[in-house]
Design a protein around this motif. Structure first.
Motif, PDB file in Angstrom:
ATOM      1  N   PHE A   3     161.088 -40.653 -17.392  1.00 39.99           N
ATOM      2  CA  PHE A   3     160.107 -41.610 -17.899  1.00 39.99           C
ATOM      3  C   PHE A   3     159.297 -42.201 -16.738  1.00 39.99           C
ATOM      4  O   PHE A   3     158.090 -42.400 -16.852  1.00 39.99           O
ATOM      5  CB  PHE A   3     160.792 -42.739 -18.666  1.00 39.99           C
ATOM      6  CG  PHE A   3     161.542 -42.312 -19.901  1.00 39.99           C
ATOM      7  CD1 PHE A   3     161.397 -41.041 -20.430  1.00 39.99           C
ATOM      8  CD2 PHE A   3     162.399 -43.207 -20.540  1.00 39.99           C
ATOM      9  CE1 PHE A   3     162.085 -40.649 -21.571  1.00 39.99           C
ATOM     10  CE2 PHE A   3     163.090 -42.827 -21.687  1.00 39.99           C
ATOM     11  CZ  PHE A   3     162.943 -41.543 -22.197  1.00 39.99           C
ATOM     12  N   LEU A   4     159.978 -42.493 -15.647  1.00 39.24           N
ATOM     13  CA  LEU A   4     159.315 -43.058 -14.476  1.00 39.24           C
ATOM     14  C   LEU A   4     158.325 -42.057 -13.883  1.00 39.24           C
ATOM     15  O   LEU A   4     157.206 -42.418 -13.498  1.00 39.24           O
ATOM     16  CB  LEU A   4     160.368 -43.442 -13.435  1.00 39.24           C
ATOM     17  CG  LEU A   4     159.909 -44.291 -12.251  1.00 39.24           C
ATOM     18  CD1 LEU A   4     159.370 -45.629 -12.721  1.00 39.24           C
ATOM     19  CD2 LEU A   4     161.073 -44.489 -11.275  1.00 39.24           C
ATOM     20  N   GLU A   5     158.740 -40.811 -13.824  1.00 40.36           N
ATOM     21  CA  GLU A   5     157.861 -39.756 -13.308  1.00 40.36           C
ATOM     22  C   GLU A   5     156.599 -39.635 -14.134  1.00 40.36           C
ATOM     23  O   GLU A   5     155.481 -39.588 -13.603  1.00 40.36           O
ATOM     24  CB  GLU A   5     158.605 -38.422 -13.319  1.00 40.36           C
ATOM     25  CG  GLU A   5     157.763 -37.219 -12.952  1.00 40.36           C
ATOM     26  CD  GLU A   5     158.571 -35.937 -12.980  1.00 40.36           C
ATOM     27  OE1 GLU A   5     158.001 -34.903 -13.400  1.00 40.36           O
ATOM     28  OE2 GLU A   5     159.754 -35.953 -12.582  1.00 40.36           O
ATOM     29  N   GLU A   6     156.756 -39.613 -15.439  1.00 41.31           N
ATOM     30  CA  GLU A   6     155.617 -39.360 -16.315  1.00 41.31           C
ATOM     31  C   GLU A   6     154.694 -40.563 -16.446  1.00 41.31           C
ATOM     32  O   GLU A   6     153.472 -40.402 -16.523  1.00 41.31           O
ATOM     33  CB  GLU A   6     156.117 -38.883 -17.682  1.00 41.31           C
ATOM     34  CG  GLU A   6     156.759 -37.497 -17.592  1.00 41.31           C
ATOM     35  CD  GLU A   6     157.274 -36.977 -18.926  1.00 41.31           C
ATOM     36  OE1 GLU A   6     157.297 -37.745 -19.907  1.00 41.31           O
ATOM     37  OE2 GLU A   6     157.660 -35.791 -18.984  1.00 41.31           O
ATOM     38  N   ILE A   7     155.243 -41.773 -16.427  1.00 38.80           N
ATOM     39  CA  ILE A   7     154.346 -42.928 -16.521  1.00 38.80           C
ATOM     40  C   ILE A   7     153.483 -43.027 -15.269  1.00 38.80           C
ATOM     41  O   ILE A   7     152.316 -43.418 -15.335  1.00 38.80           O
ATOM     42  CB  ILE A   7     155.113 -44.256 -16.765  1.00 38.80           C
ATOM     43  CG1 ILE A   7     154.116 -45.356 -17.190  1.00 38.80           C
ATOM     44  CG2 ILE A   7     155.901 -44.691 -15.546  1.00 38.80           C
ATOM     45  CD1 ILE A   7     154.781 -46.655 -17.606  1.00 38.80           C
ATOM     46  N   ASP A   8     154.026 -42.636 -14.129  1.00 36.09           N
ATOM     47  CA  ASP A   8     153.205 -42.666 -12.917  1.00 36.09           C
ATOM     48  C   ASP A   8     152.078 -41.646 -13.004  1.00 36.09           C
ATOM     49  O   ASP A   8     150.962 -41.903 -12.549  1.00 36.09           O
ATOM     50  CB  ASP A   8     154.060 -42.392 -11.678  1.00 36.09           C
ATOM     51  CG  ASP A   8     153.226 -42.442 -10.411  1.00 36.09           C
ATOM     52  OD1 ASP A   8     152.704 -43.534 -10.093  1.00 36.09           O
ATOM     53  OD2 ASP A   8     153.065 -41.388  -9.751  1.00 36.09           O
ATOM     54  N   GLN A   9     152.363 -40.497 -13.587  1.00 36.95           N
ATOM     55  CA  GLN A   9     151.309 -39.491 -13.758  1.00 36.95           C
ATOM     56  C   GLN A   9     150.243 -39.971 -14.740  1.00 36.95           C
ATOM     57  O   GLN A   9     149.053 -39.683 -14.569  1.00 36.95           O
ATOM     58  CB  GLN A   9     151.920 -38.160 -14.209  1.00 36.95           C
ATOM     59  CG  GLN A   9     152.776 -37.513 -13.128  1.00 36.95           C
ATOM     60  CD  GLN A   9     153.434 -36.230 -13.579  1.00 36.95           C
ATOM     61  OE1 GLN A   9     153.640 -36.007 -14.766  1.00 36.95           O
ATOM     62  NE2 GLN A   9     153.777 -35.385 -12.628  1.00 36.95           N
ATOM     63  N   VAL A  10     150.664 -40.712 -15.753  1.00 39.60           N
ATOM     64  CA  VAL A  10     149.697 -41.321 -16.674  1.00 39.60           C
ATOM     65  C   VAL A  10     148.851 -42.349 -15.947  1.00 39.60           C
ATOM     66  O   VAL A  10     147.620 -42.384 -16.087  1.00 39.60           O
ATOM     67  CB  VAL A  10     150.434 -41.983 -17.865  1.00 39.60           C
ATOM     68  CG1 VAL A  10     149.463 -42.841 -18.688  1.00 39.60           C
ATOM     69  CG2 VAL A  10     151.068 -40.930 -18.749  1.00 39.60           C
ATOM     70  N   TYR A  11     149.506 -43.184 -15.146  1.00 44.11           N
ATOM     71  CA  TYR A  11     148.776 -44.181 -14.368  1.00 44.11           C
ATOM     72  C   TYR A  11     147.758 -43.509 -13.444  1.00 44.11           C
ATOM     73  O   TYR A  11     146.632 -44.000 -13.284  1.00 44.11           O
ATOM     74  CB  TYR A  11     149.748 -45.022 -13.538  1.00 44.11           C
ATOM     75  CG  TYR A  11     150.405 -46.159 -14.283  1.00 44.11           C
ATOM     76  CD1 TYR A  11     149.807 -46.731 -15.402  1.00 44.11           C
ATOM     77  CD2 TYR A  11     151.624 -46.679 -13.855  1.00 44.11           C
ATOM     78  CE1 TYR A  11     150.407 -47.778 -16.078  1.00 44.11           C
ATOM     79  CE2 TYR A  11     152.230 -47.732 -14.517  1.00 44.11           C
ATOM     80  CZ  TYR A  11     151.619 -48.278 -15.633  1.00 44.11           C
ATOM     81  OH  TYR A  11     152.203 -49.325 -16.287  1.00 44.11           O
ATOM     82  N   GLU A  12     148.162 -42.415 -12.827  1.00 39.74           N
ATOM     83  CA  GLU A  12     147.230 -41.700 -11.948  1.00 39.74           C
ATOM     84  C   GLU A  12     146.039 -41.191 -12.744  1.00 39.74           C
ATOM     85  O   GLU A  12     144.884 -41.303 -12.311  1.00 39.74           O
ATOM     86  CB  GLU A  12     147.935 -40.536 -11.254  1.00 39.74           C
ATOM     87  CG  GLU A  12     147.021 -39.762 -10.314  1.00 39.74           C
ATOM     88  CD  GLU A  12     147.715 -38.583  -9.643  1.00 39.74           C
ATOM     89  OE1 GLU A  12     147.048 -37.902  -8.826  1.00 39.74           O
ATOM     90  OE2 GLU A  12     148.897 -38.327  -9.933  1.00 39.74           O
TER      91      GLU A  12
END
Length: 302
Positions: A40-49
């Protein structure tokens, strides 16, 4: 679980509807329900990017959950990248020296991440007058740590021109003209190919009395940057952990390239405008941010 359901909703908004704000909210809910899930942490950061979130926000999220993110490659790598962007160099270098970063598909440029952290940490030391410490950090950028699994297979490394230039600049500020000239000469001898490292090689040419060669390189950067802007991008393949190239990711690089050339030619206003456009497209473009800050600082001191 409800956490996975929220994650799936976030993933759908991220990948299909492109409603990145909705995706971020869904992922935040998933993390709230299952805070120990590193995916979840990995993917939310990619969304933020993807949505152009403030880099400090991304870094704060990753750093405060480091014990979770360290379980997967991408959130740990992103913690290093965003930490470098916001200037938390001591912490970032500790991660780079002590954590394990395995070779993976889609992360072929990790050595650049390592070099960026060292060079910017060195530039900070240089600004503080700690010349020897700056040189030590710059020289460390030539190394390939085993824990990164990046192997030195080609002696023709274009980025070496930037490293040699920074070492030379530090020696010049120390008053050691002999070592400064030696490293400027090393910078001009590097095969920079068609990369943005032409900028630092051109600066070195100036320092060695070859202003004509410098101008040729600066002009080539402007020409290439303008030529490389695009209206659309077609991705035939996207590496794991990425979404492939976008118009924004291509054009942010093109504006950065143009900005370097304009800066070298003495067109500071044009250069500043290019770096600003680059950051509008990708707020996490590290070197556009670095160059823009340098120009703004220079403008304030005049």
């Amino acid at each position: 679980s409800f956490a996975m359901a929220w994650r799936n909703l976030g993933w759908a908004h991220w990948k299909y509807t492109k409603k990145f704000d909705e995706a971020a909210r869904a992922y935040a809910k998933a993390i709230e329900l299952d805070p120990k899930q590193p995916m979840f942490l990995e993917e939310i950061d990619q969304v933020y990017e993807a949505k152009g979130e403030n880099v400090q926000v991304r870094y704060d999220l990753l750093k405060t959950r480091h014990d979770i993110g360290v379980k997967r490659y991408y959130p740990l790598a992103s913690e290093v990248i965003t930490g470098t962007f916001v200037g938390d160099y001591d912490y970032v270098l500790d991660l780079l020296r002590n954590c394990y970063f395995p070779t993976r598909e889609g992360v072929a440029n990790f050595h650049d991440v390592y070099v960026n952290a060292l060079l910017l940490a060195g530039q900070q030391k240089l600004a503080q007058g700690s010349y020897r410490e700056a040189i030590r950090l710059f020289e460390e950028a030539f190394t390939f740590p085993e824990n990164h699994q990046v192997f030195y297979v080609d002696t023709r490394t274009p980025g070496d021109a930037r490293i040699y230039y920074m070492i030379a600049d530090a020696y010049e500020k120390m008053g050691n003209k002999t070592k400064a000239q030696l490293n400027y000469q090393k910078a001009v001898s590097v095969n920079v190919k068609k990369t943005d490292y032409r900028y630092w090689q051109a600066l070195a040419y100036r320092k060695t009395g070859k202003a004509d060669k410098a101008e040729i390189l600066f002009n080539s950067l402007v020409e290439d940057g303008k030529r490389n802007t695009v209206q659309r991008v077609v991705n035939f393949y996207g590496a794991e952990g990425t979404t492939g190239e976008t118009v924004e990711s291509v054009n942010t690089k093109a504006y950065y390239t143009t900005g370097l050339g304009e800066l070298g030619l003495g067109n500071s206003s044009k250069a500043m405008e290019c770096f600003k456009k680059s950051l509008e497209l990708k707020p996490d473009n590290l070197w556009s941010m670095v160059m823009l800050k340098q120009l703004q600082t220079l403008k304030q001191t005049k």
